[in-house]
Design an enzyme around this catalytic site. Structure first.
Site, mmCIF file in Angstrom:
data_model
loop_
_atom_site.group_PDB
_atom_site.id
_atom_site.type_symbol
_atom_site.label_atom_id
_atom_site.label_comp_id
_atom_site.label_asym_id
_atom_site.label_seq_id
_atom_site.Cartn_x
_atom_site.Cartn_y
_atom_site.Cartn_z
ATOM 1 N N GLU A 197 -0.226 -4.203 7.616
ATOM 2 C CA GLU A 197 0.077 -5.481 7.733
ATOM 3 C C GLU A 197 1.233 -6.458 6.744
ATOM 4 O O GLU A 197 1.301 -5.753 6.024
ATOM 5 C CB GLU A 197 -1.016 -6.499 7.298
ATOM 6 C CG GLU A 197 -2.436 -6.094 8.384
ATOM 7 C CD GLU A 197 -3.611 -6.899 7.804
ATOM 8 O OE1 GLU A 197 -3.504 -7.993 7.089
ATOM 9 O OE2 GLU A 197 -4.748 -6.632 8.102
ATOM 10 N N GLU A 251 -8.822 -2.998 3.857
ATOM 11 C CA GLU A 251 -8.896 -3.655 2.784
ATOM 12 C C GLU A 251 -10.251 -3.811 1.913
ATOM 13 O O GLU A 251 -10.725 -4.805 1.952
ATOM 14 C CB GLU A 251 -8.343 -5.220 2.921
ATOM 15 C CG GLU A 251 -6.896 -5.248 3.690
ATOM 16 C CD GLU A 251 -6.373 -6.630 3.703
ATOM 17 O OE1 GLU A 251 -7.295 -7.543 3.639
ATOM 18 O OE2 GLU A 251 -5.296 -6.807 4.208
HETATM 19 O O1 IFM Z 1 -5.694 -12.403 8.298
HETATM 20 C C1 IFM Z 1 -5.948 -11.405 7.263
HETATM 21 C C2 IFM Z 1 -6.310 -10.158 7.673
HETATM 22 O O2 IFM Z 1 -7.442 -10.297 8.219
HETATM 23 C C3 IFM Z 1 -6.358 -9.294 6.476
HETATM 24 N N1 IFM Z 1 -5.244 -9.210 5.886
HETATM 25 C C4 IFM Z 1 -4.595 -10.355 5.377
HETATM 26 C C5 IFM Z 1 -4.282 -11.271 6.476
HETATM 27 C C6 IFM Z 1 -3.904 -12.734 5.927
HETATM 28 O O3 IFM Z 1 -4.884 -13.113 5.017
#
Ligand code: IFM
Length: 440
Positions: free
Chosen positions: A350, A164
């Site tokens: 994710e 990210e």
């Molecule tokens: O917990 C975070 C993760 O570290 C990165 N992506 C989003 C998740 C939820 O906010």
């Protein structure tokens, strides 16, 4: 519901600072998140990752939990300050040893390791030297990637460079909500470029030290929808899509920054040196997409009286993070990417949800999380049926953990964690996930 192929990979994801704890074990150095979380006022209740889920000590039983969940692949992150405690000296062999054992045990358990090299825990020493605003941090990352590749590359095939970059740059260097907590647009743009450069240089380095590596970047995307069909709202949505999504994807898949967003920032592209865009856009083996919600964009200058009826439902249910639940956005953003880019194989790296779980007599009846996951898996299957080469899906997260500036207030896990005792309880959604994977 559309179905996903038999060889589709079902996994779970975590990140080092969010679960490991043990901040100085085996010579680990300080990271920017240690410093930030220990600064008064930066996290909810002053929570820190000092203990987190104590995964550093409980990793073997956590792998057993993954087996109970039927997990086929595990996306975890490697803590850079365990490997280079002070940024750039000789690697810390004890730090490497932890991941070495983790990988061996995962393989023994039949779970594919899928490490991310950078999930936000920059060694504090590198931040003291300018952090991601400085170009040299990208080269330090490449060195770190090479060292980790040398150690694990004989067993690990799937790698993710940076998690990210939007969060690294925007939250770390513009809004200041994340470590290192700086607030400057110019710095944030430099940080964005250097994290992308780190991705490219890291990929080169990994290809040298781990020739079988399959490597990708992980981007967090939002499906941006215009408030109405008013041309100004549509234009605002396009700009928001560039700022949020394509600023990080165009460079890696097209070798350029998006024009409209560059104009918006009035960016002089000063950090971009000749040859950078070629390094950043070198072919990668996969794209990781993290998806949680949508963004509704409109032009604030439009008078509501002149606005056509809304295009979107403004009353969607929300998670405890305040994020709207919008599963079709996952399908739509994947299909938009399919249309706009030559995509490598894609993974949802994710996707998951925080709800106000309650533990009742040793069980967590989280029917809301199961419904959330089902609807998002269905959206992923629709994108696959429409031609997106989607290969796998990692649920965020294996277990409840430290949710950055929100501390321990947000529970995203398939497994409940009692932070006072470190007891783990598989939630109903976790049992459902296991049976879904089994029958898939
Ligand atoms: O917990 C975070 C993760 O570290 C990165 N992506 C989003 C998740 C939820 O906010």
């Amino acid at each position: 519901m559309q179905t996903l192929p038999d060889d589709f990979v079902w996994g779970v994801a975590t990140a080092a600072y969010q679960i490991e704890g043990a901040p100085s074990a085996n010579g680990r150095g300080e990271s920017i998140w240690d410093r930030f979380a220990h600064t008064p006022g930066k996290t909810r209740n002053g929570d820190t990752g000092d203990a987190a889920c104590e995964h550093f000590y409980r990793w073997e039983s956590d792998i057993e939990l993954m087996q109970q969940l039927g997990v086929q692949a595990y996306r975890f992150s490697i803590a850079w300050p365990r490997i280079f405690p002070h940024g750039s000296e000789n690697p810390n062999l004890a730090g490497l040893g932890f991941y070495d054992r983790l990988v061996d045990k995962l393989l023994e358990a039949g779970i594919t390791p899928s490490p991310t090299l950078y999930h936000w825990d920059l060694p504090q020493a590198l931040e003291d030297d300018g952090g991601w605003v400085q170009r040299r941090t990208a080269y330090a990352f490449a060195h770190y990637a090479e060292v980790v590749g040398e150690r694990l590359g004989d067993r690990v095939q799937q790698w993710w460079t940076i998690n990210e970059p939007w969060c690294v740059a925007e939250l770390g260097y513009f809004s200041g909500d994340h470590a290192p907590g700086r607030r400057n647009r110019k710095d944030a743009l430099a940080a964005a470029h250097h994290t992308l450069l780190a991705h490219g240089l890291g990929m080169e380095a990994l290809r040298r030290s781990a020739p079988a590596a399959q490597i990708g970047l992980v981007t967090n995307v939002e499906c941006v929808v215009p408030r109405s069909a008013h041309p100004a709202d549509i234009e605002a949505a396009e700009l928001a899509h560039q700022l949020r999504n394509t600023w990080y994807v165009d460079p890696v898949l097209k070798g350029e920054y998006p024009e409209r967003a560059s104009e918006h920032y009035q960016w002089d592209a000063q950090p971009v040196r000749p040859g950078d865009m070629e390094i950043i856009s070198a072919p990668m083996d996969s794209l990781g997409v993290n998806y949680y919600s949508r963004q509704v964009a409109g032009d604030e200058r439009v008078d509501d009286a002149d606005r056509p009826p809304p295009l979107v439902n403004a009353n969607l249910p929300r998670t405890t993070m305040g994020w709207e639940i919008y599963p079709e956005g996952l399908r739509d953003i994947l299909m938009r990417f399919q249309q706009d880019y030559e995509l490598p194989p894609v993974y949802v790296t994710e996707s998951g949800v925080a709800f106000a779980d309650v533990e009742q007599d040793g069980a967590i009846h989280d029917a809301d999380r199961r419904a959330y996951l089902e609807s998002h898996f269905a959206a992923a299957a629709e994108a696959h049926a429409a031609g997106v080469d989607l290969r796998g899906y990692f649920v965020w997260s294996l277990m409840d953990n430290f949710e950055w500036q929100h501390g321990y207030s947000q529970r995203f896990g398939l497994v409940w964690v009692d932070y006072a005792t470190q007891e783990r309880i598989i939630k109903d959604s976790g049992y459902w996930f296991a049976s879904m994977v089994k029958s898939s």
